[in-house]
Design a protein around this motif. Structure first.
Motif, PDB file in Angstrom:
ATOM      1  N   ASP A  45       0.966  -1.190   0.104  1.00 54.71           N
ATOM      2  CA  ASP A  45      -0.173   0.397   0.297  1.00 54.71           C
ATOM      3  C   ASP A  45       0.415   1.268  -0.112  1.00 54.71           C
ATOM      4  O   ASP A  45       0.054   2.377  -0.540  1.00 54.71           O
ATOM      5  CB  ASP A  45      -0.543  -0.075   1.404  1.00 54.71           C
ATOM      6  CG  ASP A  45      -2.396  -0.936   1.032  1.00 54.71           C
ATOM      7  OD1 ASP A  45      -2.007  -1.526  -0.087  1.00 54.71           O
ATOM      8  OD2 ASP A  45      -2.981  -1.385   2.149  1.00 54.71           O
ATOM      9  N   ARG A  46       1.522   1.100   0.546  1.00 49.37           N
ATOM     10  CA  ARG A  46       3.218   1.932   0.921  1.00 49.37           C
ATOM     11  C   ARG A  46       3.637   2.630  -0.396  1.00 49.37           C
ATOM     12  O   ARG A  46       3.400   3.980  -1.119  1.00 49.37           O
ATOM     13  CB  ARG A  46       3.921   2.108   1.726  1.00 49.37           C
ATOM     14  CG  ARG A  46       4.267   3.597   2.687  1.00 49.37           C
ATOM     15  CD  ARG A  46       5.303   3.134   3.965  1.00 49.37           C
ATOM     16  NE  ARG A  46       6.194   1.659   3.525  1.00 49.37           N
ATOM     17  CZ  ARG A  46       6.590   1.112   4.320  1.00 49.37           C
ATOM     18  NH1 ARG A  46       5.698   0.523   4.763  1.00 49.37           N
ATOM     19  NH2 ARG A  46       7.771   0.331   4.052  1.00 49.37           N
ATOM     20  N   ARG A  48       2.130   1.694  -3.327  1.00 48.08           N
ATOM     21  CA  ARG A  48       1.171   2.519  -3.947  1.00 48.08           C
ATOM     22  C   ARG A  48       0.586   3.807  -4.619  1.00 48.08           C
ATOM     23  O   ARG A  48       0.532   4.565  -5.091  1.00 48.08           O
ATOM     24  CB  ARG A  48       0.038   1.538  -4.534  1.00 48.08           C
ATOM     25  CG  ARG A  48       0.151  -0.209  -4.545  1.00 48.08           C
ATOM     26  CD  ARG A  48      -0.882  -0.996  -4.472  1.00 48.08           C
ATOM     27  NE  ARG A  48      -1.171  -2.036  -5.310  1.00 48.08           N
ATOM     28  CZ  ARG A  48      -1.927  -2.811  -5.059  1.00 48.08           C
ATOM     29  NH1 ARG A  48      -2.458  -3.298  -3.496  1.00 48.08           N
ATOM     30  NH2 ARG A  48      -0.986  -3.941  -5.113  1.00 48.08           N
ATOM     31  N   GLN A  49       0.595   4.114  -3.011  1.00 44.83           N
ATOM     32  CA  GLN A  49       0.761   5.568  -2.626  1.00 44.83           C
ATOM     33  C   GLN A  49       1.474   6.469  -2.907  1.00 44.83           C
ATOM     34  O   GLN A  49       1.647   7.290  -3.726  1.00 44.83           O
ATOM     35  CB  GLN A  49       1.041   6.004  -1.205  1.00 44.83           C
ATOM     36  CG  GLN A  49       0.311   7.428  -0.670  1.00 44.83           C
ATOM     37  CD  GLN A  49       0.391   6.974   1.207  1.00 44.83           C
ATOM     38  OE1 GLN A  49      -0.246   6.422   1.761  1.00 44.83           O
ATOM     39  NE2 GLN A  49       0.010   8.790   1.421  1.00 44.83           N
ATOM     40  N   ASP A  52       1.494   6.462  -6.880  1.00 45.34           N
ATOM     41  CA  ASP A  52       0.316   7.340  -6.870  1.00 45.34           C
ATOM     42  C   ASP A  52       0.699   8.994  -7.336  1.00 45.34           C
ATOM     43  O   ASP A  52       0.621  10.282  -7.642  1.00 45.34           O
ATOM     44  CB  ASP A  52      -1.152   7.229  -6.103  1.00 45.34           C
ATOM     45  CG  ASP A  52      -1.982   6.181  -7.036  1.00 45.34           C
ATOM     46  OD1 ASP A  52      -1.384   5.651  -7.835  1.00 45.34           O
ATOM     47  OD2 ASP A  52      -2.348   5.986  -5.858  1.00 45.34           O
ATOM     48  N   GLU A  53       1.767   9.406  -6.044  1.00 41.71           N
ATOM     49  CA  GLU A  53       2.286  10.829  -5.699  1.00 41.71           C
ATOM     50  C   GLU A  53       3.023  10.952  -6.954  1.00 41.71           C
ATOM     51  O   GLU A  53       2.983  12.848  -6.488  1.00 41.71           O
ATOM     52  CB  GLU A  53       2.640  10.660  -4.479  1.00 41.71           C
ATOM     53  CG  GLU A  53       1.620  10.437  -3.278  1.00 41.71           C
ATOM     54  CD  GLU A  53       2.833  10.526  -2.169  1.00 41.71           C
ATOM     55  OE1 GLU A  53       3.557  11.053  -1.529  1.00 41.71           O
ATOM     56  OE2 GLU A  53       1.618  10.586  -0.676  1.00 41.71           O
ATOM     57  N   ARG A  98      -2.047   1.354 -12.626  1.00 40.40           N
ATOM     58  CA  ARG A  98      -0.701   2.016 -12.066  1.00 40.40           C
ATOM     59  C   ARG A  98       0.455   1.193 -11.948  1.00 40.40           C
ATOM     60  O   ARG A  98       1.761   0.829 -11.369  1.00 40.40           O
ATOM     61  CB  ARG A  98      -0.862   1.710 -10.530  1.00 40.40           C
ATOM     62  CG  ARG A  98      -1.395   3.259 -10.203  1.00 40.40           C
ATOM     63  CD  ARG A  98      -1.709   3.406  -8.217  1.00 40.40           C
ATOM     64  NE  ARG A  98      -2.654   2.286  -7.662  1.00 40.40           N
ATOM     65  CZ  ARG A  98      -4.112   2.691  -7.627  1.00 40.40           C
ATOM     66  NH1 ARG A  98      -4.786   3.660  -8.351  1.00 40.40           N
ATOM     67  NH2 ARG A  98      -5.578   1.828  -7.141  1.00 40.40           N
TER      68      ARG A  98
END
Length: 343
Positions: A45-46, A48-49, A52-53, A98
């Motif tokens: 999750d980290r 993927r974040q 995105d950022e 992604r």
């Protein structure tokens, strides 16, 4: 002087940039993108974040050439214009992007031949993998499948050799919805959407019956309505059928939100108040239910988790075709809104 973050914003983000922001190694980022190796959920999750950022996009040409892939996956659903599937399509497209993949959308309309086309890999070599939400295909057809295109099932759970699956526990979810109604003192709880064949509807019917047993309520076949579709018109017709009986229901468990929205309209036309006279619970948590009058109580599957998990499974299957099948059960919540609030 330009700081490191500003410098990153003026050039294409790299794997190393993503790794630095997510506080992991570049290898871990690659594993998240490729699905070749398992990565802890919190770490994934980290990453993927961070992707995105930073707006990171993989070097698709180099990756596809190295892995002999085309960078295209298919998502086959029964009806694109059904809100649940439309929302799921959006989430799958985002999740695939992604990971550096483009999604081909196919609509089967629940047609057996169209589903066989999907099961057969569509056009050989056209896609790297398939996400498939079937209605007609049974276990025997999956067992006889000869095409080697990696495939992951969504929704329908068909056990068998090499069949990966992502979905929710339909029995438990239906039990929760029906128990919610029974716990408020509702005693004539109707079920809208039953089907005689196996599949999702059968599982929701099983959960409905379990909840009645738990609440000490009898199973009444007159309160179980078979629908020939899962659209608003089917829900409205089911309610009109129920209201023609001598002893109408005081609650409705609808097997999807579109049935519930149609039911709300028919109840309004009949002069019945929701939830005072009849409480209503749907299934799927589509956006329309947030804006209906009254707002619709519903079972809310974690659709974002379904999208992410299905892509993870598909990439893992693409990386290791010989691996054993994986079954991923994603969570759901019961969202209590105005249509079944306590009175």
């Amino acid at each position: 002087m330009v700081d490191q973050q500003s410098d990153t914003e003026h050039r294409s983000a790299s794997v190393r940039d993503v790794a630095a922001l997510a506080r992991v190694s570049p290898t871990t980022v690659s594993n998240v993108l490729s699905g070749n190796r398992p990565v802890a959920t919190a770490t994934r999750d980290r990453v993927r974040q961070a992707i995105d950022e930073l707006g990171y996009r993989p070097n698709l040409s180099a990756r596809n050439l190295r892995l002999r892939r085309g960078g295209l996956i298919a998502l086959a659903v029964p009806e694109i214009d059904v809100p649940y599937f439309a929302e799921l399509v959006r989430l799958v497209v985002q999740a695939a992007r992604r990971r550096g993949y483009t999604v081909l959308i196919d609509q089967t309309e629940g047609d057996a031949d169209a589903e066989r086309f999907v099961l057969g890999g569509m056009n050989p070599g056209m896609v790297d993998g398939i996400l498939f939400s079937p209605l007609r295909t049974d276990r025997a057809e999956f067992e006889q499948r000869r095409d080697r295109t990696p495939l992951v099932l969504l929704g329908e759970r068909i056990t068998g050799r090499g069949i990966d699956h992502v979905g929710i526990d339909n029995v438990a979810a239906a039990t929760a919805a029906t128990r919610h109604l029974a716990d408020q003192g509702r005693r004539r709880i109707a079920a809208l959407g039953h089907r005689t064949e196996t599949g999702t509807a059968a599982l929701r019917s099983e959960g409905y019956r379990q909840a009645l047993d738990q609440a000490g309520l009898p199973y009444d076949e007159d309160l179980v309505v078979i629908t020939h579709g899962y659209h608003r018109t089917n829900g409205a017709m089911a309610v009109r059928q129920l209201l023609q009986q001598g002893d109408p229901p005081d609650a409705l468990f609808c097997y999807n939100d579109l049935l519930a929205l149609g039911a709300l309209r028919a109840l309004h036309e009949a002069g019945l108040r929701v939830p005072e006279d009849v409480a209503v619970v749907g299934f799927d948590d589509i956006d329309d239910g947030h804006y209906s009058i009254p707002t619709l109580s519903t079972i809310a599957p974690d659709k974002a988790r379904i999208a992410e998990s299905s892509l993870d499974l598909l990439l893992a299957r693409m990386a290791d075709p010989a691996a054993g099948p994986s079954q991923v059960t994603v969570p759901y919540t019961l969202e209590v809104r105005e249509s079944s609030r306590p009175i």
